[in-house]
Design a protein around this motif. Structure first.
Motif, PDB file in Angstrom:
ATOM      1  N   VAL A  76       0.815  -1.266  -0.224  1.00 54.40           N
ATOM      2  CA  VAL A  76       0.034  -0.266  -0.387  1.00 54.40           C
ATOM      3  C   VAL A  76       1.186   1.534   0.270  1.00 54.40           C
ATOM      4  CG1 VAL A  76      -0.260  -0.157   2.474  1.00 54.40           C
ATOM      5  CG2 VAL A  76      -2.377   1.085   1.032  1.00 54.40           C
ATOM      6  N   ALA A  77       1.734   0.996   0.934  1.00 52.41           N
ATOM      7  CA  ALA A  77       3.211   2.172   0.716  1.00 52.41           C
ATOM      8  C   ALA A  77       3.524   2.531  -1.197  1.00 52.41           C
ATOM      9  CB  ALA A  77       4.579   2.489   1.958  1.00 52.41           C
ATOM     10  N   LEU A  78       3.689   1.654  -1.705  1.00 47.60           N
ATOM     11  CA  LEU A  78       4.282   1.750  -2.551  1.00 47.60           C
ATOM     12  C   LEU A  78       3.900   2.614  -3.776  1.00 47.60           C
ATOM     13  CD1 LEU A  78       5.864  -1.734  -3.331  1.00 47.60           C
ATOM     14  CD2 LEU A  78       7.019   0.392  -2.546  1.00 47.60           C
ATOM     15  N   CYS A  79       2.037   1.988  -3.905  1.00 45.80           N
ATOM     16  CA  CYS A  79       0.385   2.344  -4.150  1.00 45.80           C
ATOM     17  C   CYS A  79       1.025   4.634  -4.102  1.00 45.80           C
ATOM     18  CB  CYS A  79      -0.570   2.091  -3.634  1.00 45.80           C
ATOM     19  SG  CYS A  79      -0.614   0.045  -4.430  1.00 45.80           S
ATOM     20  N   GLY A  80       1.339   4.890  -2.459  1.00 48.61           N
ATOM     21  CA  GLY A  80       1.020   5.933  -2.492  1.00 48.61           C
ATOM     22  C   GLY A  80       1.488   6.700  -3.137  1.00 48.61           C
ATOM     23  N   THR A  81       3.202   5.913  -2.914  1.00 46.80           N
ATOM     24  CA  THR A  81       4.641   6.385  -3.342  1.00 46.80           C
ATOM     25  C   THR A  81       4.810   6.969  -5.183  1.00 46.80           C
ATOM     26  OG1 THR A  81       5.595   4.989  -1.641  1.00 46.80           O
ATOM     27  CG2 THR A  81       7.071   6.265  -4.044  1.00 46.80           C
ATOM     28  N   LEU A  82       3.453   6.096  -5.814  1.00 46.97           N
ATOM     29  CA  LEU A  82       3.857   6.140  -6.929  1.00 46.97           C
ATOM     30  C   LEU A  82       2.424   7.101  -7.339  1.00 46.97           C
ATOM     31  CD1 LEU A  82       2.549   3.020  -9.807  1.00 46.97           C
ATOM     32  CD2 LEU A  82       1.405   5.805  -9.600  1.00 46.97           C
ATOM     33  N   ALA A  83       1.457   7.686  -6.190  1.00 41.80           N
ATOM     34  CA  ALA A  83       0.231   8.527  -6.691  1.00 41.80           C
ATOM     35  C   ALA A  83       1.402  10.044  -6.437  1.00 41.80           C
ATOM     36  CB  ALA A  83      -0.596   8.483  -5.629  1.00 41.80           C
ATOM     37  N   GLY A  84       2.502   9.427  -5.468  1.00 47.39           N
ATOM     38  CA  GLY A  84       2.774  10.838  -4.680  1.00 47.39           C
ATOM     39  C   GLY A  84       3.685  11.085  -5.722  1.00 47.39           C
ATOM     40  N   GLN A  85       4.656  10.361  -6.517  1.00 47.72           N
ATOM     41  CA  GLN A  85       5.586  11.108  -7.824  1.00 47.72           C
ATOM     42  C   GLN A  85       5.094  11.857  -8.852  1.00 47.72           C
ATOM     43  OE1 GLN A  85       6.969   6.742  -8.096  1.00 47.72           O
ATOM     44  NE2 GLN A  85       8.649   7.071  -6.871  1.00 47.72           N
ATOM     45  N   LEU A  86       3.827  11.077  -9.131  1.00 50.52           N
ATOM     46  CA  LEU A  86       3.333  11.722 -10.030  1.00 50.52           C
ATOM     47  C   LEU A  86       3.187  13.134  -9.643  1.00 50.52           C
ATOM     48  CD1 LEU A  86       0.707   8.904 -11.481  1.00 50.52           C
ATOM     49  CD2 LEU A  86       3.278   9.933 -12.826  1.00 50.52           C
ATOM     50  N   PHE A 133      -3.344   5.126   6.639  1.00 54.90           N
ATOM     51  CA  PHE A 133      -2.005   5.430   7.294  1.00 54.90           C
ATOM     52  C   PHE A 133      -0.755   6.026   6.255  1.00 54.90           C
ATOM     53  CE2 PHE A 133      -3.609   5.955  11.709  1.00 54.90           C
ATOM     54  CZ  PHE A 133      -3.984   7.135  11.370  1.00 54.90           C
ATOM     55  N   ARG A 134       0.059   4.679   6.284  1.00 52.72           N
ATOM     56  CA  ARG A 134       0.866   4.379   4.971  1.00 52.72           C
ATOM     57  C   ARG A 134       0.511   4.189   3.833  1.00 52.72           C
ATOM     58  NH1 ARG A 134       5.422   1.799   6.616  1.00 52.72           N
ATOM     59  NH2 ARG A 134       6.267   1.031   4.896  1.00 52.72           N
ATOM     60  N   PHE A 135      -0.092   4.482   3.243  1.00 58.35           N
ATOM     61  CA  PHE A 135      -0.919   4.363   2.010  1.00 58.35           C
ATOM     62  C   PHE A 135      -0.232   6.334   2.309  1.00 58.35           C
ATOM     63  CE2 PHE A 135      -2.830   7.511  -0.788  1.00 58.35           C
ATOM     64  CZ  PHE A 135      -2.815   6.744  -2.546  1.00 58.35           C
ATOM     65  N   TRP A 136      -0.508   7.076   3.309  1.00 59.99           N
ATOM     66  CA  TRP A 136      -0.110   8.775   3.091  1.00 59.99           C
ATOM     67  C   TRP A 136       1.547   8.780   3.153  1.00 59.99           C
ATOM     68  CZ3 TRP A 136      -3.294  11.600   0.327  1.00 59.99           C
ATOM     69  CH2 TRP A 136      -4.631  11.146  -0.133  1.00 59.99           C
ATOM     70  N   LEU A 137       1.465   8.262   3.679  1.00 62.65           N
ATOM     71  CA  LEU A 137       2.976   7.888   4.169  1.00 62.65           C
ATOM     72  C   LEU A 137       3.655   7.815   3.111  1.00 62.65           C
ATOM     73  CD1 LEU A 137       5.778   7.693   6.022  1.00 62.65           C
ATOM     74  CD2 LEU A 137       5.204   5.633   5.906  1.00 62.65           C
ATOM     75  N   GLY A 138       3.233   6.648   1.935  1.00 58.83           N
ATOM     76  CA  GLY A 138       4.037   6.307   0.077  1.00 58.83           C
ATOM     77  C   GLY A 138       4.162   8.033  -0.168  1.00 58.83           C
ATOM     78  N   PHE A 139       2.638   8.187  -0.086  1.00 52.43           N
ATOM     79  CA  PHE A 139       2.475   9.718  -0.657  1.00 52.43           C
ATOM     80  C   PHE A 139       3.397  10.971  -0.833  1.00 52.43           C
ATOM     81  CE2 PHE A 139      -0.485  13.108  -1.774  1.00 52.43           C
ATOM     82  CZ  PHE A 139      -0.591  13.060  -3.182  1.00 52.43           C
ATOM     83  N   GLY A 140       3.926  11.086   1.176  1.00 48.72           N
ATOM     84  CA  GLY A 140       4.822  12.063   0.988  1.00 48.72           C
ATOM     85  C   GLY A 140       6.448  11.992   0.325  1.00 48.72           C
ATOM     86  N   VAL A 141       6.828   9.896   0.142  1.00 45.34           N
ATOM     87  CA  VAL A 141       8.092   9.308   0.236  1.00 45.34           C
ATOM     88  C   VAL A 141       7.780  10.085  -1.213  1.00 45.34           C
ATOM     89  CG1 VAL A 141       9.235   7.589   0.249  1.00 45.34           C
ATOM     90  CG2 VAL A 141       8.156   8.306   2.064  1.00 45.34           C
ATOM     91  N   GLY A 142       7.032   9.643  -2.226  1.00 49.99           N
ATOM     92  CA  GLY A 142       7.098   9.616  -3.230  1.00 49.99           C
ATOM     93  C   GLY A 142       7.384  10.796  -4.059  1.00 49.99           C
ATOM     94  N   GLY A 143       6.729  12.384  -3.208  1.00 50.74           N
ATOM     95  CA  GLY A 143       7.069  13.256  -4.064  1.00 50.74           C
ATOM     96  C   GLY A 143       8.751  13.688  -3.166  1.00 50.74           C
ATOM     97  N   ASP A 144       9.430  13.258  -1.947  1.00 46.75           N
ATOM     98  CA  ASP A 144      10.696  13.282  -2.352  1.00 46.75           C
ATOM     99  C   ASP A 144      11.520  12.965  -3.426  1.00 46.75           C
ATOM    100  OD1 ASP A 144      11.161  14.687  -0.148  1.00 46.75           O
ATOM    101  OD2 ASP A 144      12.828  13.070   0.891  1.00 46.75           O
ATOM    102  N   TYR A 145      11.221  12.482  -4.180  1.00 48.74           N
ATOM    103  CA  TYR A 145      11.891  11.257  -5.318  1.00 48.74           C
ATOM    104  C   TYR A 145      11.960  12.524  -6.642  1.00 48.74           C
ATOM    105  CZ  TYR A 145      12.171   6.508  -3.914  1.00 48.74           C
ATOM    106  OH  TYR A 145      12.397   5.335  -3.229  1.00 48.74           O
ATOM    107  N   PRO A 146      11.284  13.111  -7.094  1.00 48.43           N
ATOM    108  CA  PRO A 146      11.296  13.847  -7.779  1.00 48.43           C
ATOM    109  C   PRO A 146      12.270  15.605  -7.858  1.00 48.43           C
ATOM    110  CG  PRO A 146       9.081  14.033  -7.724  1.00 48.43           C
ATOM    111  CD  PRO A 146       9.618  12.742  -7.285  1.00 48.43           C
ATOM    112  N   LEU A 147      11.576  15.498  -5.991  1.00 46.40           N
ATOM    113  CA  LEU A 147      12.116  17.296  -5.652  1.00 46.40           C
ATOM    114  C   LEU A 147      13.259  17.014  -4.940  1.00 46.40           C
ATOM    115  CD1 LEU A 147       8.750  17.967  -3.643  1.00 46.40           C
ATOM    116  CD2 LEU A 147       9.652  18.816  -6.411  1.00 46.40           C
ATOM    117  N   SER A 148      14.100  15.708  -4.499  1.00 46.52           N
ATOM    118  CA  SER A 148      15.525  15.663  -4.302  1.00 46.52           C
ATOM    119  C   SER A 148      15.956  15.508  -5.546  1.00 46.52           C
ATOM    120  CB  SER A 148      15.598  14.536  -3.275  1.00 46.52           C
ATOM    121  OG  SER A 148      14.579  14.947  -1.842  1.00 46.52           O
ATOM    122  N   ALA A 149      15.972  14.995  -6.771  1.00 41.44           N
ATOM    123  CA  ALA A 149      17.076  14.354  -7.268  1.00 41.44           C
ATOM    124  C   ALA A 149      16.798  15.953  -8.455  1.00 41.44           C
ATOM    125  CB  ALA A 149      16.138  13.462  -8.325  1.00 41.44           C
ATOM    126  N   THR A 150      15.573  16.770  -9.302  1.00 39.18           N
ATOM    127  CA  THR A 150      15.516  17.685  -9.347  1.00 39.18           C
ATOM    128  C   THR A 150      16.661  18.619  -9.097  1.00 39.18           C
ATOM    129  OG1 THR A 150      13.520  17.125 -10.039  1.00 39.18           O
ATOM    130  CG2 THR A 150      13.977  19.655 -10.422  1.00 39.18           C
TER     131      THR A 150
END
Length: 529
Positions: A76-86, A133-150
């Motif tokens: 479920v956290a991976l699903c949230g991460t995917l949504a957060g990355q987009l 809660f882990r879905f929304w945790l993953g959502f925040g984690v997902g945002g870190d990927y494109p932002l930190s890299a960029t």
């Protein structure tokens, strides 16, 4: 024709490595440290959750969550991460990298705490709130990927840009290792404080009342490193490339970078600023012009990240199951809950210490020497070789006398995943796309990776079931050996698709993406290898 480049961007590209580079690595890297801890610590405690909430006292094999529950908890956290990355990838190009950077960290802190406080009167309600809660945790984690890299790519100089981005991503290895260390310490503390018999002696006492506190403490511990970096994350100035090329405020970008670099940077005439800012500014994502310029690049970054994560997350999330199969962790019925958790964490710590962490830092050392393309190609090739070396003689490795050889080969697959495509798939999308689409394209690429991770997490869970003895109520799997062959094939396909990955070593971001004024005539050609 060589293109013109703004003076502030020239200064960034030519800047010597200095204190602000290291500060940016630490600030962005601690986000990834937390990301890795939050995503992978759940794999450490799933056996414990099974013991607490789903153990049947009459069962000879305690601690296994039902496959659908295990898939939900780990996926479920991976699903949230995917949504957060987009979402955050798109938002980073619309509102700025820094303006949404702090929000992802706050979301991660709050949801880490909430995950540990998951509530309910029944096992289903506790697991349900944990998944929420882990879905929304993953959502925040997902945002870190494109932002930190960029952010890191746009702060870095062109000579050592790969090293800096790789160093940020390498903090993921320390996050995984830290998760195992925290689990070892917490489980050891409770194991000695509340000794309990093995499961076959007393199924109820083998769990112990302290077990429900342990998994909660482990999940909540990830808030600490994230919270410590929030202040410094908010003090970072917006990247000069966003301010100059997207917000079109070259004066502000020059002022910000003059402070950061501790040098005077000459402002351009309005004519040069306008020509650089509007170069190629009439087409959008997935438009015909985008596909002509960057279509092959986006296919390369999405497909290779997808295939890498199918294999990487399958291996990471289900290490404990593989270790149990080969006998490296004793049967659950011979241990109490704390002893089992301790042994799982110790086994995963060994893999992280010997394979995962060194792989990341080999990439840091060699990324700007060997280049992205060759490291990725080599990594996929070696992962294929070692996965086949495990799968082909699998029955040999499960013999007690051969466990050490199995662990060595298994650790090498992680080493070459991280000294290979797990690092380069993160680095390349932050370099090869234009500034106004950079965060979005990185988010799309990362989301493709997480789609692969979800398939790996869910698919391997079912595929690895014993075809002769599947869990009650569920279809037969193909067995761990056959699943390992599938992962080897996945790595081989990733190696083939890596031939599409462009080399970006030693070139400015504007040169790679053809954003310099005067480059438009060649812009339709792929960057190439």
């Amino acid at each position: 024709m060589a293109g013109e480049q703004l003076n502030v961007l020239k200064a960034l590209d030519a800047a010597k490595t200095q204190w602000y580079h290291f500060m940016a690595i630490v600030i962005a890297g601690m986000g990834f440290f937390t990301d890795a801890y939050d995503l992978f610590c759940i794999a450490l405690v799933t056996k414990l959750l099974g013991r607490i909430y789903y153990t049947d006292p009459s069962s000879p094999n305690p601690g296994n969550l039902p496959p659908n529950v295990s898939a939900a908890v780990t996926g479920v956290a991976l699903c949230g991460t995917l949504a957060g990355q987009l979402f955050f990838g798109w938002l980073g190009d619309k509102l700025g990298r820094k303006s949404v950077y702090g929000f992802t960290l706050i979301l991660m802190v709050l949801c880490s705490i909430a995950s540990g406080l998951s509530f309910g009167h029944t096992p289903k309600s506790v697991i349900g709130s944990l998944c929420f809660f882990r879905f929304w945790l993953g959502f925040g984690v997902g945002g870190d990927y494109p932002l930190s890299a960029t952010i890191m790519s746009e702060y870095a100089n062109k000579k050592t840009r790969g090293t800096f981005i790789a160093a940020v991503f390498a903090m993921q290895g320390f996050g995984i290792l830290f998760g195992t260390i925290v689990t070892i310490i917490v489980s050891a503390a409770f194991r000695h404080a509340f000794p309990a018999p093995a499961y076959f002696i007393d199924p109820v006492a083998s769990i112990g009342p302290e077990a429900d506190y342990v998994w909660r403490i482990i999940l909540m511990f990830g808030t600490i490193p994230a919270a410590l970096t929030y202040y410094w994350r908010m003090k970072m100035p917006e990247t000069a490339r966003y301010t100059a090329l997207i917000a079109r405020n070259t004066k502000q970008a020059t002022a910000d970078m003059s402070k950061v670099l501790n040098k005077d940077i000459t402002e351009e005439e309005d004519r040069v600023v306008e020509r650089q800012a509007v170069a190629g500014d009439t087409w959008g994502l997935f438009s015909r012009q985008f596909m002509r310029r960057h279509g092959w690049h986006l296919l390369a970054t999405t497909s290779t990240w997808f295939l890498l994560d199918v294999a990487f997350y399958s291996q990471n999330l289900f290490q404990k199951d593989i270790f149990t199969k080969v006998g490296w962790i004793p049967p659950a019925r011979t241990m109490n809950a704390m002893e089992e958790l301790y042994r799982i964490a110790r086994a995963q710590a060994l893999i992280a210490l010997c394979g995962t962490v060194p792989g990341y830092w080999f990439t840091v050392a060699f990324i700007d020497v060997i280049g992205r393309f060759w490291i990725q190609l080599m990594g996929f090739a070696m992962m294929t070789v070692f996965m086949l070396a495990i799968a082909a003689p699998y029955n040999h490795w499960v013999q007690p006398a051969n466990h050490t050889g199995f662990v060595v080969l298994y650790g090498l697959t992680f080493f070459f995943a991280n000294f290979g495509p797990n690092s380069t798939t993160f680095i390349v999308p932050a370099e090869i796309f234009p500034a106004r689409l950079r965060s979005t394209c990185h988010g799309v690429s990362a989301a493709a990776g997480k789609a692969g991770a979800i398939i790996g997490a869910f698919g391997f869970l079912y595929a690895a079931q014993d075809p002769e003895k599947p869990d009650a109520g569920y279809s037969r799997g193909i067995g761990i050996r056959a699943a390992l062959f599938v992962l080897a094939g996945t790595n081989f396909l990733g190696m083939l698709l890596s031939l599409l990955v462009p080399e970006s070593k030693g070139r400015s971001l504007e040169e790679i993406s053809k954003e310099n004024f005067g480059d438009e005539e060649d812009a339709v050609a792929p960057v190439g290898v």
